[in-house]
Scaffold this motif. Structure first.
Motif, PDB file in Angstrom:
ATOM      1  N   LEU A  29       0.820  -1.211   0.000  1.00 55.11           N
ATOM      2  CA  LEU A  29       0.000   0.000   0.000  1.00 55.11           C
ATOM      3  C   LEU A  29       0.857   1.266   0.000  1.00 55.11           C
ATOM      4  CD1 LEU A  29      -2.707  -1.101   2.594  1.00 55.11           C
ATOM      5  CD2 LEU A  29      -2.916  -1.053   0.101  1.00 55.11           C
ATOM      6  N   ILE A  30       2.185   1.101  -0.140  1.00 57.76           N
ATOM      7  CA  ILE A  30       3.073   2.271  -0.141  1.00 57.76           C
ATOM      8  C   ILE A  30       2.686   3.278  -1.223  1.00 57.76           C
ATOM      9  CG2 ILE A  30       5.442   3.032  -0.608  1.00 57.76           C
ATOM     10  CD1 ILE A  30       6.458   0.621   0.901  1.00 57.76           C
ATOM     11  N   PRO A  31       2.472   2.860  -2.487  1.00 57.92           N
ATOM     12  CA  PRO A  31       2.094   3.866  -3.496  1.00 57.92           C
ATOM     13  C   PRO A  31       0.803   4.602  -3.141  1.00 57.92           C
ATOM     14  CG  PRO A  31       2.807   1.839  -4.561  1.00 57.92           C
ATOM     15  CD  PRO A  31       2.669   1.526  -3.110  1.00 57.92           C
ATOM     16  N   GLU A  32      -0.194   3.883  -2.635  1.00 58.28           N
ATOM     17  CA  GLU A  32      -1.466   4.508  -2.277  1.00 58.28           C
ATOM     18  C   GLU A  32      -1.289   5.447  -1.087  1.00 58.28           C
ATOM     19  OE1 GLU A  32      -5.459   5.397  -2.707  1.00 58.28           O
ATOM     20  OE2 GLU A  32      -4.161   4.232  -4.030  1.00 58.28           O
ATOM     21  N   LEU A 153      -4.338  -6.379  -2.220  1.00 57.84           N
ATOM     22  CA  LEU A 153      -4.346  -5.122  -1.469  1.00 57.84           C
ATOM     23  C   LEU A 153      -4.164  -3.880  -2.338  1.00 57.84           C
ATOM     24  CD1 LEU A 153      -4.277  -7.075   0.951  1.00 57.84           C
ATOM     25  CD2 LEU A 153      -2.703  -5.482   2.066  1.00 57.84           C
ATOM     26  N   PRO A 154      -3.225  -3.855  -3.314  1.00 50.13           N
ATOM     27  CA  PRO A 154      -3.111  -2.637  -4.129  1.00 50.13           C
ATOM     28  C   PRO A 154      -4.384  -2.261  -4.880  1.00 50.13           C
ATOM     29  CG  PRO A 154      -1.141  -3.965  -4.355  1.00 50.13           C
ATOM     30  CD  PRO A 154      -2.128  -4.810  -3.608  1.00 50.13           C
ATOM     31  N   PRO A 155      -5.062  -3.193  -5.579  1.00 54.93           N
ATOM     32  CA  PRO A 155      -6.296  -2.776  -6.248  1.00 54.93           C
ATOM     33  C   PRO A 155      -7.406  -2.394  -5.273  1.00 54.93           C
ATOM     34  CG  PRO A 155      -5.938  -5.142  -6.527  1.00 54.93           C
ATOM     35  CD  PRO A 155      -4.681  -4.572  -5.957  1.00 54.93           C
ATOM     36  N   ALA A 156      -7.479  -3.087  -4.119  1.00 58.07           N
ATOM     37  CA  ALA A 156      -8.490  -2.715  -3.122  1.00 58.07           C
ATOM     38  C   ALA A 156      -8.227  -1.324  -2.573  1.00 58.07           C
ATOM     39  CB  ALA A 156      -8.507  -3.740  -1.982  1.00 58.07           C
ATOM     40  N   GLY A 157      -6.956  -1.020  -2.312  1.00 59.22           N
ATOM     41  CA  GLY A 157      -6.620   0.313  -1.822  1.00 59.22           C
ATOM     42  C   GLY A 157      -6.891   1.390  -2.839  1.00 59.22           C
ATOM     43  N   ALA A 158      -6.566   1.107  -4.116  1.00 59.28           N
ATOM     44  CA  ALA A 158      -6.788   2.105  -5.164  1.00 59.28           C
ATOM     45  C   ALA A 158      -8.269   2.341  -5.418  1.00 59.28           C
ATOM     46  CB  ALA A 158      -6.101   1.649  -6.455  1.00 59.28           C
ATOM     47  N   ALA A 159      -9.067   1.275  -5.330  1.00 58.63           N
ATOM     48  CA  ALA A 159     -10.487   1.389  -5.659  1.00 58.63           C
ATOM     49  C   ALA A 159     -11.335   1.857  -4.483  1.00 58.63           C
ATOM     50  CB  ALA A 159     -11.005   0.049  -6.177  1.00 58.63           C
ATOM     51  N   HIS A 160     -10.989   1.436  -3.275  1.00 55.92           N
ATOM     52  CA  HIS A 160     -11.879   1.671  -2.137  1.00 55.92           C
ATOM     53  C   HIS A 160     -11.207   2.357  -0.951  1.00 55.92           C
ATOM     54  CE1 HIS A 160     -14.739  -0.876  -4.233  1.00 55.92           C
ATOM     55  NE2 HIS A 160     -13.831  -1.841  -4.288  1.00 55.92           N
ATOM     56  N   GLY A 161      -9.892   2.563  -1.008  1.00 55.51           N
ATOM     57  CA  GLY A 161      -9.207   3.226   0.091  1.00 55.51           C
ATOM     58  C   GLY A 161      -8.450   2.265   0.987  1.00 55.51           C
ATOM     59  N   ILE A 162      -7.603   2.839   1.840  1.00 56.72           N
ATOM     60  CA  ILE A 162      -6.737   2.056   2.700  1.00 56.72           C
ATOM     61  C   ILE A 162      -7.534   1.177   3.657  1.00 56.72           C
ATOM     62  CG2 ILE A 162      -4.938   2.195   4.464  1.00 56.72           C
ATOM     63  CD1 ILE A 162      -4.016   2.986   1.687  1.00 56.72           C
ATOM     64  N   GLN A 226      13.757  -8.893   3.056  1.00 55.78           N
ATOM     65  CA  GLN A 226      12.788  -7.856   3.400  1.00 55.78           C
ATOM     66  C   GLN A 226      12.877  -6.675   2.438  1.00 55.78           C
ATOM     67  OE1 GLN A 226      10.603  -8.446   5.704  1.00 55.78           O
ATOM     68  NE2 GLN A 226       9.542  -6.487   5.813  1.00 55.78           N
ATOM     69  N   MET A 227      14.076  -6.362   1.977  1.00 54.31           N
ATOM     70  CA  MET A 227      14.232  -5.281   1.009  1.00 54.31           C
ATOM     71  C   MET A 227      13.467  -5.583  -0.274  1.00 54.31           C
ATOM     72  SD  MET A 227      17.571  -4.134  -1.138  1.00 54.31           S
ATOM     73  CE  MET A 227      17.280  -5.580  -2.162  1.00 54.31           C
ATOM     74  N   VAL A 228      13.613  -6.811  -0.766  1.00 52.84           N
ATOM     75  CA  VAL A 228      12.920  -7.197  -2.002  1.00 52.84           C
ATOM     76  C   VAL A 228      11.416  -7.155  -1.794  1.00 52.84           C
ATOM     77  CG1 VAL A 228      12.511  -9.108  -3.595  1.00 52.84           C
ATOM     78  CG2 VAL A 228      14.849  -8.547  -2.900  1.00 52.84           C
ATOM     79  N   TRP A 229      10.945  -7.685  -0.655  1.00 51.26           N
ATOM     80  CA  TRP A 229       9.510  -7.684  -0.401  1.00 51.26           C
ATOM     81  C   TRP A 229       8.949  -6.262  -0.312  1.00 51.26           C
ATOM     82  CZ3 TRP A 229       9.301 -11.741   4.134  1.00 51.26           C
ATOM     83  CH2 TRP A 229       9.410 -13.027   3.598  1.00 51.26           C
ATOM     84  N   THR A 230       9.682  -5.390   0.365  1.00 52.75           N
ATOM     85  CA  THR A 230       9.146  -4.065   0.664  1.00 52.75           C
ATOM     86  C   THR A 230       9.177  -3.127  -0.533  1.00 52.75           C
ATOM     87  OG1 THR A 230       9.856  -4.297   2.968  1.00 52.75           O
ATOM     88  CG2 THR A 230       9.365  -2.073   2.190  1.00 52.75           C
ATOM     89  N   PHE A 231      10.261  -3.159  -1.311  1.00 46.36           N
ATOM     90  CA  PHE A 231      10.461  -2.120  -2.308  1.00 46.36           C
ATOM     91  C   PHE A 231      10.354  -2.595  -3.761  1.00 46.36           C
ATOM     92  CE2 PHE A 231      12.843  -0.658   1.478  1.00 46.36           C
ATOM     93  CZ  PHE A 231      12.107   0.490   1.730  1.00 46.36           C
ATOM     94  N   SER A 232      10.039  -3.868  -3.985  1.00 47.98           N
ATOM     95  CA  SER A 232       9.922  -4.352  -5.368  1.00 47.98           C
ATOM     96  C   SER A 232       8.857  -3.588  -6.148  1.00 47.98           C
ATOM     97  CB  SER A 232       9.582  -5.849  -5.378  1.00 47.98           C
ATOM     98  OG  SER A 232      10.676  -6.623  -4.977  1.00 47.98           O
ATOM     99  N   LEU A 233       7.689  -3.449  -5.543  1.00 45.11           N
ATOM    100  CA  LEU A 233       6.573  -2.812  -6.250  1.00 45.11           C
ATOM    101  C   LEU A 233       6.904  -1.372  -6.614  1.00 45.11           C
ATOM    102  CD1 LEU A 233       3.608  -3.125  -7.225  1.00 45.11           C
ATOM    103  CD2 LEU A 233       2.920  -2.176  -5.022  1.00 45.11           C
ATOM    104  N   VAL A 234       7.360  -0.590  -5.637  1.00 46.33           N
ATOM    105  CA  VAL A 234       7.630   0.815  -5.901  1.00 46.33           C
ATOM    106  C   VAL A 234       8.841   0.966  -6.833  1.00 46.33           C
ATOM    107  CG1 VAL A 234       9.080   1.179  -3.849  1.00 46.33           C
ATOM    108  CG2 VAL A 234       7.750   3.085  -4.782  1.00 46.33           C
TER     109      VAL A 234
END
Length: 401
Positions: A29-32, A153-162, A226-234
């Motif tokens: 949910l970092i981008p959102e 989680l990313p599409p749910a956050g983008a469509a409906h909020g955190i 943890q680095m790969v998990w956390t920052f791959s998407l962004v």
């Protein structure tokens, strides 16, 4: 061996997958969060780290509780607390991100229960010659949970909020708590009088340095994972120009691959009669893949995505091997505490990664941060102890049923 061990494995996987969605899902949910609430990656990283910190402070206590009262009670109680914390965070998302962080921390405290108790269930129900495979399958639950989080989680956050996005892991943990309360059966273990006579109540930390070395190596190996998990998407969004849907799909695929890889190295450890030699090998691969990611990202090469995929597979592989080795070395009456200490070191490192590396990315960029992360598995490799087969302190007691 019967079907019961496999049922216990399935329930343990469900518990661990649900808590993985909760603990690791906020990273997706970092981008959102950045778009809707602003702030730097370092500040948002503090929120991402909140459930991990909750897990960190509670691991040894839940491990001791599992040693004392058994796995079923611990799993049901802990996951119920996680579900309540997640629900509270979902409802508080429109009020205060600070309150969300506090409630994520509370949920993390409950989530720590599954780290030790679900592992003890698997170790207790499977014989040594199948335990590596079984624990490898159980360890698949972590990347599978992350894959589910990346996909939902990313599409749910983008469509409906955190708030709606945070409700997903809360619901998963609530269902898992009910399933464990109904279905988990604690594995049989020898009487304490017999265990005392066999030396199974002796402190394993006084007998060998094996556990300490495994704990230290595992904590170091968590950093690139943890680095790969956390920052791959962004990273895929910022550096490679991918859209969120494509990036989430790639992460989902790599996490599924990582899950299968854990199962494969677990089975390899059964055949080799060793958990630690395969652990050392995958640590080397993790080091090389993260270093390759740093170099190709610095060069702006599209090969960097390939190295990201390889790093995603390699950095998760050692966890199940280390976890099994710790449980086998500690034995059935002390493995809860030992696994709690094992995970405490890992989660301490994991809690630091989002804010520290997020700040570094903002300061020196992705390539330099990736290069730094590659140092940690290089340091971990010589710490992995030598062994000549598994050290089994009577962990298998109920495999005939």
């Amino acid at each position: 061996m019967g079907t019961r061990p496999w049922i216990m494995l399935a329930l343990g996987m469900f518990a661990q997958s649900a808590q993985s969605v909760f603990v690791n899902g906020v990273a997706f949910l970092i981008p959102e969060l950045r778009d809707t609430h602003g702030g730097s990656l370092g500040n948002i990283g503090l929120l991402v780290a909140a459930p991990t910190v909750g897990v960190l402070v509670a691991l040894v206590a839940w491990g001791a509780a599992a040693d004392r009262w058994g796995e079923r009670v611990v799993l049901a109680a802990g996951l119920t607390l996680t579900a309540l914390g997640g629900l509270g965070a979902a409802l508080a998302s429109s009020v205060s991100l600070g309150l969300v962080g506090v409630l994520l921390f509370v949920g993390g405290v409950g989530a720590a229960s599954s780290n030790t108790a679900s592992g003890r269930v698997v170790v207790g129900w499977f014989p040594a010659d199948r335990r590596g495979l079984a624990m490898g399958i159980r360890q698949m639950s972590l990347p599978l949970g992350i894959a589910f989080a990346a996909l939902t989680l990313p599409p749910a956050g983008a469509a409906h909020g955190i708030g709606w996005a945070l409700a997903i892991p809360a619901a998963a943990c609530g269902i898992a708590a009910l399933a464990c309360a109904v279905g988990i059966v604690d594995p049989p273990r020898p009487a304490r009088e017999d265990a005392a006579g066999a030396g199974l109540l002796d402190n394993p930390y006084r007998q060998t340095r094996t556990l300490v070395r495994i704990h230290a190596a595992s904590a170091l190996l968590v950093v690139p994972q943890q680095m790969v998990w956390t920052f791959s998407l962004v990273w895929l969004l910022d550096r490679r120009g991918w859209d969120a849907a494509a990036a989430g799909l790639l992460i989902t695929v790599t996490q599924i691959g990582g899950a299968l890889g854990r199962m494969a190295v677990g089975q390899l450890s059964d055949r080799m009669g060793s958990r630690l030699r395969p652990m050392r090998g995958v640590a080397v691969v993790g080091c090389l893949s993260v270093a390759g990611l740093a170099l190709t990202d610095l060069a702006g090469s599209s090969w960097s995505v390939v190295f990201l995929v390889v790093a995603s597979l390699a950095t998760v592989a050692p966890n199940g091997l280390a976890f099994t080795a710790v449980a086998e070395t500690a034995g059935p009456f002390l493995s809860g505490r030992a696994l709690g200490l094992q995970n405490t070191g890992q989660f301490a490192a994991a809690a630091l990664v989002p804010p520290v590396l997020g700040t570094l990315i903002g300061t020196v960029g992705y390539p330099a941060t990736f290069a730094l992360a590659a140092v940690f598995p290089a340091l971990a490799t010589p710490l992995v102890p030598d062994d000549r087969g598994s050290l089994d302190r009577g962990t298998t007691t109920g495999t005939a049923s």
